[in-house]
Design an enzyme around this catalytic site. Structure first.
Site, PDB file in Angstrom:
ATOM      1  N   ASP A 318       0.825  -1.203   0.000  1.00 54.18           N
ATOM      2  CA  ASP A 318       0.000   0.000   0.000  1.00 54.18           C
ATOM      3  C   ASP A 318       0.861   1.257   0.000  1.00 54.18           C
ATOM      4  O   ASP A 318       1.929   1.303   0.605  1.00 54.18           O
ATOM      5  CB  ASP A 318      -0.897  -0.014   1.239  1.00 54.18           C
ATOM      6  CG  ASP A 318      -1.817   1.186   1.310  1.00 54.18           C
ATOM      7  OD1 ASP A 318      -2.661   1.332   0.406  1.00 54.18           O
ATOM      8  OD2 ASP A 318      -1.686   1.982   2.259  1.00 54.18           O
ATOM      9  N   GLU A 371       1.083  -0.486  -5.193  1.00 52.16           N
ATOM     10  CA  GLU A 371       0.067   0.546  -5.410  1.00 52.16           C
ATOM     11  C   GLU A 371       0.824   1.869  -5.418  1.00 52.16           C
ATOM     12  O   GLU A 371       1.186   2.397  -4.369  1.00 52.16           O
ATOM     13  CB  GLU A 371      -0.986   0.525  -4.302  1.00 52.16           C
ATOM     14  CG  GLU A 371      -2.136   1.487  -4.584  1.00 52.16           C
ATOM     15  CD  GLU A 371      -2.472   2.414  -3.422  1.00 52.16           C
ATOM     16  OE1 GLU A 371      -3.468   3.143  -3.542  1.00 52.16           O
ATOM     17  OE2 GLU A 371      -1.740   2.431  -2.425  1.00 52.16           O
TER      18      GLU A 371
END
EC number: 2.4.1.18
Length: 640
Positions: A318, A371
């Site tokens: 993330d 990401e």
């Protein structure tokens, strides 16, 4: 340092080699001795507690075993000058709750802290750690792991179903347990034709509304759904249904709740010393000090923990941009340049390379996904070739451009044609995954169906058109739960998806059927996944028909024996006698049509074969003449 690829031992003691590698930042199994572990010392059974707090004056362990009283016998002893502390408590046992009372050596101020390495924690709002030594599970996924180790995911299908466990389904308004999910989730994903499930973070977090992205217990399984054994059983069941498991993982920052990692020893410890680097104002969290050896051990060992103990097949990392850039979400004057005067976080870059290098070396077949929202180069290039070493990167540019395009009135789409074609200009620069994730269906962004233009019929048609175009576009795929049966409201983490609409409305049932058929089509057609990252696998027929808002392209298999022709009509107009250049002479058959009646379309399908004629068109020597249905994707295949 123990080279461990199986579940943790019931007894493990810290050795000199462990200490050395830990402080050097090279221990990748720190969870084997950090935290609370069953031990037998001088013939006495108990628990050994170990933690890292370099600026602590003292640390006392309190819990159920001593009635939460600070006692001299339960004070930890420093075992290194660099901040390792440890104590053996004979009467502590599995299931006991506990905390650390940490006193800072400079201020004598003390704080109550959860164990950073705890394997289980109390359900919020309570915050104690729980001694968890009974974690053994008999796995039955050997065949899956053997296959995983041999799989090249670049030339295999990957169609990911992103899932938030707490809101996928509930039972009488309460969270489903991992065991309850095991009874329904694997079967649903298999029936729908997805190859992988991606779980949003499963580590402990205090705030439901953070979705798990502001964690406090990185090693603690999310207690909302049960225990460690339950999660292992769920993963095992998924593997036995040939479904891979990807986990969202958050190594960049952590929750600032006082019981967590923040100022663990009364001063910056897991976070950076400099406030400009430590404090993440946008998310109101603290950023990890990725240049500190013990912090790197904490994080890389955490990745290894989830992979080894839970047989996780991949980590979606993330907020990579927050790790890469010193000026991420910061104005001028709010950040300090690196030693070369740039905005790159050199420690973050080194950490990501080390993380991916370790996983590639030790975890055969496990993938990492970034990401990352900027144009940072070589994210999915191997470390040895100068890249960050990720296997894949989410294509945020494609997502933003195409969702903007599909929301436009078709009258104006001709003026924004580049939004639907530009992605192929840079597609081969990274190993991209096309992702329509949870972030796109919350916070006023609308549900996926409500991003589509038009009245209800056109919204449904637009969704089918868009998803079929996505399946044809090179790159692996990801979609967030709920879109497959057309949830009209935005995703709400506090309630289950609106499954009832599938039974109440034919249009929702038809769209769910469409997604299943589309996923099956993707899985069965080699041309759609074998050459996602090879120029051979894609060729435009016509990328420039902006006036009619029609795209046409070819997807090919590696041996060229399979060729699929995609025609995507982004207008509500039926085009008759449309001439299309094709690469080969012969007859072509419709193999997929998003306008099919069974999906809720108008039913304008090609029931018969179409024969090419020797007339030049779109740079080809052969052409076919077809009818293109409105707001639809048509897929043709050469059959002879």
């Amino acid at each position: 340092m123990k080279n461990k690829n199986s579940e943790q031992n019931t007894h493990y003691t810290i050795g000199e080699q462990d200490i050395h590698y830990f402080h050097e930042g090279k221990h990748i199994y720190a969870y084997e001795f950090m935290g609370a572990h069953k031990a037998c010392e001088e013939g006495i059974e108990g628990i050994r507690f170990t933690t890292w707090a370099p600026n602590a004056k003292s640390i006392c362990v309190i819990g159920d075993f001593n009635y939460w009283q600070v006692e001299d016998k339960n004070y930890m002893e420093p075992i290194t000058d660099a901040g390792l502390w440890s104590v053996f408590i004979p009467n502590a046992k599995n299931g006991d709750k506990y905390k650390f009372v940490v006193t800072n050596k400079d201020t004598s101020h003390y704080v109550y802290k959860s164990d950073p390495y705890a394997f289980f924690s109390e359900l919020r709002p309570n915050t104690a750690s729980i001694i968890t030594t009974e974690t053994q599970y008999t796995w039955s996924d050997d065949k899956w792991l053997e296959k995983r180790a041999k799989t090249n995911y670049y030339d295999n299908p990957m169609n990911v179903y992103e899932l938030h466990l707490a809101s996928w389904k509930t039972k009488n308004g309460k969270f489903l347990t991992y065991d309850e999910l095991s009874e329904t989730l694997p079967q649903y994903i298999k029936e729908m034709g997805y190859t992988h499930v991606e779980f949003m973070p499963l580590h402990e977090h205090p705030l439901d509304a953070s979705w798990g992205y502001q964690p406090t217990g990185f090693y603690s399984v999310n207690s909302r759904h049960g225990d460690i054994i339950g999660l292992k059983r769920l993963v095992d069941k998924l593997h036995n249904n040939d479904i891979g498991v990807i986990l969202d993982w958050v190594p960049g920052h952590f929750c600032k709740d006082q019981h967590g990692l923040i100022y663990f020893d009364g001063s910056p410890c897991y976070e950076y010393q400099e406030p400009t680097k430590a404090i993440n104002k946008g998310w109101e969290t603290h950023n990890f000090d990725l240049g500190r050896n013990e912090v790197k051990c904490f994080l890389i060992s955490n990745a290894m923990y989830w992979i080894n103990e839970f047989h996780i097949d991949g980590l979606r990392v993330d907020a990579v941009s927050n790790i890469l850039y010193l000026n991420y979400d910061r104005e001028d004057g709010q950040w300090i340049p690196n030693i070369y005067g740039g905005h790159e976080n050199l420690e973050g870059i080194a950490f990501l390379k080390e993380l991916n290098g370790v996983l590639k070396h030790t975890c055969k077949g496990v993938i990492t996904i970034a990401e990352e929202s900027s144009s940072w180069p070589d994210i999915s290039t191997p470390v040895e070739k100068g890249g960050l070493g990720f296997d894949f990167k989410w294509n945020m540019g494609w997502m933003n451009d195409t969702l903007r395009y599909i929301s436009l009135d078709p009258v104006y789409r001709k003026y924004h044609h580049n939004l639907i074609t530009f992605s192929m200009v840079y597609h081969y620069s990274e190993k991209f995954i096309l992702s329509i994730s949870h972030d796109e269906v919350v916070h006023g962004k609308k549900s996926l169906i409500n991003k589509m233009w038009g009245d209800l019929w056109n919204k449904y048609a637009g969704l089918r058109l868009y998803m079929s175009y996505m399946i044809g576009h090179p790159g692996k795929k990801l979609i967030f739960m709920g879109s497959e049966f057309v949830q009209f409201v935005e995703w709400r983490e506090y309630e289950q998806l609106q499954w009832q609409v599938v039974d109440q409305y034919e249009s929702h049932k038809q769209t769910l059927h469409f997604f299943k058929k589309l996923n099956d089509f993707y899985h069965n057609e080699t041309a759609l996944w074998q050459c996602d990252y090879d120029h051979h696998g894609f060729r435009w027929i016509d990328a420039n028909n902006s006036q009619q808002s029609i795209l046409s392209f070819i997807r090919s298999s590696k041996d060229n024996k399979q060729k699929l022709i995609f025609i995507c009509n982004f207008t509500p107009v039926t085009y008759y006698d449309y001439h299309l250049g094709v690469p080969d002479a012969g007859s072509y058959k419709e193999v997929f049509n998003s306008d099919n009646l069974e999906f809720g379309g108008s039913g304008q399908v090609m029931a018969t074969e179409i024969f090419s004629s020797p007339q030049s068109s779109h740079g080809f020597e052969q052409r076919i003449t077809i009818k293109i249905p409105p707001m639809a994707t048509l897929v043709l295949k050469l059959i002879k």
